[in-house]
Design a protein around this motif. Structure first.
Motif, PDB file in Angstrom:
ATOM      1  N   PRO A 174     -10.979  -3.118  10.951  1.00 10.04           N
ATOM      2  CA  PRO A 174     -10.342  -2.692   9.917  1.00 10.04           C
ATOM      3  C   PRO A 174      -9.112  -4.183  10.066  1.00 10.04           C
ATOM      4  O   PRO A 174      -8.562  -3.789  11.393  1.00 10.04           O
ATOM      5  N   GLN A 223      -4.889   0.361  10.917  1.00 12.45           N
ATOM      6  CA  GLN A 223      -5.379   1.395  11.125  1.00 12.45           C
ATOM      7  C   GLN A 223      -6.079   1.772   9.904  1.00 12.45           C
ATOM      8  O   GLN A 223      -5.188   1.996   8.655  1.00 12.45           O
ATOM      9  N   LEU A 224      -7.401   2.333   9.627  1.00  6.02           N
ATOM     10  CA  LEU A 224      -7.786   2.773   8.588  1.00  6.02           C
ATOM     11  C   LEU A 224      -7.657   3.640   8.491  1.00  6.02           C
ATOM     12  O   LEU A 224      -7.703   5.217   8.974  1.00  6.02           O
ATOM     13  N   LYS A 225      -7.419   4.318   7.314  1.00  6.28           N
ATOM     14  CA  LYS A 225      -6.318   5.760   6.485  1.00  6.28           C
ATOM     15  C   LYS A 225      -7.880   6.000   5.639  1.00  6.28           C
ATOM     16  O   LYS A 225      -8.968   5.749   5.092  1.00  6.28           O
ATOM     17  N   LEU A 226      -7.863   7.876   6.125  1.00  6.89           N
ATOM     18  CA  LEU A 226      -8.587   8.159   4.577  1.00  6.89           C
ATOM     19  C   LEU A 226      -9.189   7.770   3.233  1.00  6.89           C
ATOM     20  O   LEU A 226      -6.943   7.642   2.770  1.00  6.89           O
ATOM     21  N   ASP A 242      -8.883   4.999   2.056  1.00  6.32           N
ATOM     22  CA  ASP A 242      -8.256   3.682   2.001  1.00  6.32           C
ATOM     23  C   ASP A 242      -9.213   3.005   1.565  1.00  6.32           C
ATOM     24  O   ASP A 242     -10.508   2.969   1.496  1.00  6.32           O
ATOM     25  N   ARG A 269      -9.603  -1.232   2.462  1.00  6.09           N
ATOM     26  CA  ARG A 269      -9.112  -2.418   3.010  1.00  6.09           C
ATOM     27  C   ARG A 269      -9.559  -3.554   3.994  1.00  6.09           C
ATOM     28  O   ARG A 269     -11.013  -3.214   4.021  1.00  6.09           O
TER      29      ARG A 269
END
Lengths: 353, 353
Positions: B91, B94-97, B99, B101
């Motif tokens: 990604p 930073q991949l967040k919950l 999310d 992207r």
């Protein structure tokens, strides 16, 4: 004249169909019966009404004379947007950074436009998908797969890799998306042929296709061509998160300009729009998930099923609604069929029939 | 007698090869030349020495008389372990919950055992992969793909879905793994045929295949059969995180019981073992990444390349090392060839040649 009986433009091939076939006639009964059978077989027949997919309209009229009167004319529906690989990853427990854990991983064809076309083809319509993929193995495989499902594909080959979407499922069912979509988002107006949008009864537009340029401009141009040639437009609002990022007011303006016949939205998507859905289209359809659907102020309940995978169920719903509506069903009748097909889609793994 | 000149058991077909071919003869020169050419063409010739893959050993001796003296005998190497789909997701940020992207998503065949076989076949050896996949579309596709690369596949069809591994790349390059591997981990001893492990010059075992039952027991039985039939064993320590979870001391005990000829480890993997690598095999090989490799106390430097994708480079390294070593090269010579092929693998996308 109430909204449920509003007249609407239909293609010659549709209005030429025997009137007994336009609503609850044998063709539809066969469709519903086939879906019923499919539920026990867990396989949907790819094409319920056999018709040469590549035949010209002239050929169809010629053919019609030699077929039995019960065969109705196939509708021609199109969609423009993504054809991607869906990778759904459900780790056991919460995935942490630098972690290494067991998971369930599902892989299959996806993309809202592609799913809509696949379901339309399975419901017996002629479906045409306009998309953009990379000149790579994945792109060729995805095109071959959906063509095998009876969809006519007009795929522009772009320089970016073919689209893929990774969906991480959290322990509470929350979904995190990582998208590789530059290929389809890069579809430029000069890459498509006007003829691809002619001869359609309906052009279905996922709102995803309106969120980014140059695809959005290409879609607006396609909508113009299709409408001028007599097609209806239907728009699916796609994603509440997507609308939030793009801007609800901006999308509401797009809808006002596009004047779709039908608009599909989940409750969350309708809320993000910030304007009444009723003002956006002649037929506003709110998808309520397990509770069915609402058309204008009337709710159509869904049958209870054992849910397996909800991916693509909204696209199945939209395809069934459009098919029935074009076929002459009232919006409420169309919603009744749509919740049936949507519920069936939920019982199956993957986004496609 | 120094470690670099230790005698080792060789298969009849190898020791029957002309002595000028066993080390630095034309066959190897051709291999290296081919790799050199491949670096500019970005394609490795699948098979460098043409030989019917399915011919019996008797046929080979008969054929040999009618071929020119320069053709060396093909080695037969095998591996037992996973054949999976690798999905690498990088990604942007930073991949967040919850999310949504943009990302770069790569898809390709993987699995340490499968990669080792694919690289061995590309280097001109006869390679046999013993694995377990699901009775599904993905399994059929992965088997067809690696067979097209010249690998002989003995695939047991299990009830679980075919393996897939999602690798999430963090902004600093950290890797998070989600694994669907029940299919291969479930390979039981009664599902494999003893003959699959006979006629091998070498059986390569990724330590991944020793971490879980019933696969681990199946692998130990396979190693016994292969060794009794004259094969050498090589073991790759696979994963520092995997060793930590399984237990370094437990794996050290496994190695002592299996008595491999060659053991491959990264520095992190060797550290997790908690015992000197030198005591684990006749030839301990430490892979140092961009710094090359260390055999006993001597380092072989790697050539500098533009790194594209390191996935599978360790398997390419192991395949090249084993091929050269079986062919009569000293461990240092074999390491020299291995760093060359490993560096080449790093310049290419994906885990396979």
């Amino acid at each position: 004249m109430g909204p449920n009986s509003s007249p609407r433009p239909t293609k010659g091939s549709v209005s030429n169909a025997p009137s007994s076939e336009t609503c609850n006639g044998p063709a539809w009964n066969r469709k519903i019966a086939a879906v019923g059978i499919a539920r026990s077989l867990t396989v949907v027949p790819r094409v319920l009404i056999v018709w040469p997919a590549q035949s010209s309209r002239k050929d169809r009229f010629r053919s019609r004379r030699s077929t039995v009167a019960r065969v109705r004319f196939r509708l021609v529906v199109g969609s423009i947007g993504s054809l991607v690989l869906d990778v759904t990853i459900a780790p056991e427990g919460q995935l942490k950074l630098d972690d290494d854990r067991d998971a369930s991983i599902k892989i299959g064809g996806g993309g809202q436009a592609a799913n809509f076309c696949a379901w339309s083809a399975a419901l017996g319509e002629t479906a045409r998908l306009v998309t953009r993929v990379g000149d790579d193995e994945l792109g060729r495989r995805l095109v071959a797969e959906i063509e095998a499902g009876g969809v006519e594909v007009k795929a522009v080959l772009g320089g970016e890799p073919t689209g893929a979407i990774a969906i991480l499922i959290g322990p509470a069912g929350e979904r995190t998306f990582a998208r590789q979509e530059r290929s389809v988002l890069g579809l430029r107006a000069e890459e498509v042929e006007e003829d691809w949008f002619r001869g359609l009864n309906l052009l279905h537009i996922p709102a995803y296709s309106l969120f980014a340029e140059p695809l959005a401009s290409t879609v607006r141009r396609a909508a113009e061509i299709a409408r001028k040639d007599g097609a209806l437009l239907s728009i699916d609002l796609s994603s509440a998160a997507g609308i939030r990022e793009y801007g609800g007011a901006k999308l509401a303006l797009d809808l006002t300009m596009l004047r779709p016949e039908i608009v599909f939205a989940s409750e969350a998507e309708a809320a993000e729009l910030g304007a009444p859905l009723e003002g956006m289209a002649k037929v506003p359809v709110v998808k309520l998930g397990t509770r069915g659907a609402r058309v204008f102020s009337r709710r159509v309940p869904a049958s209870r099923v054992d849910a397996v995978d909800a991916t693509g169920a909204g696209d199945a719903f939209a395809a069934a609604f459009c098919s029935a509506y074009l076929d002459g069903a009232t919006p409420l009748e169309a919603a009744g069929r749509a919740v049936l097909v949507g519920a069936f889609a939920v019982t199956r793994m993957g986004a496609r029939p």
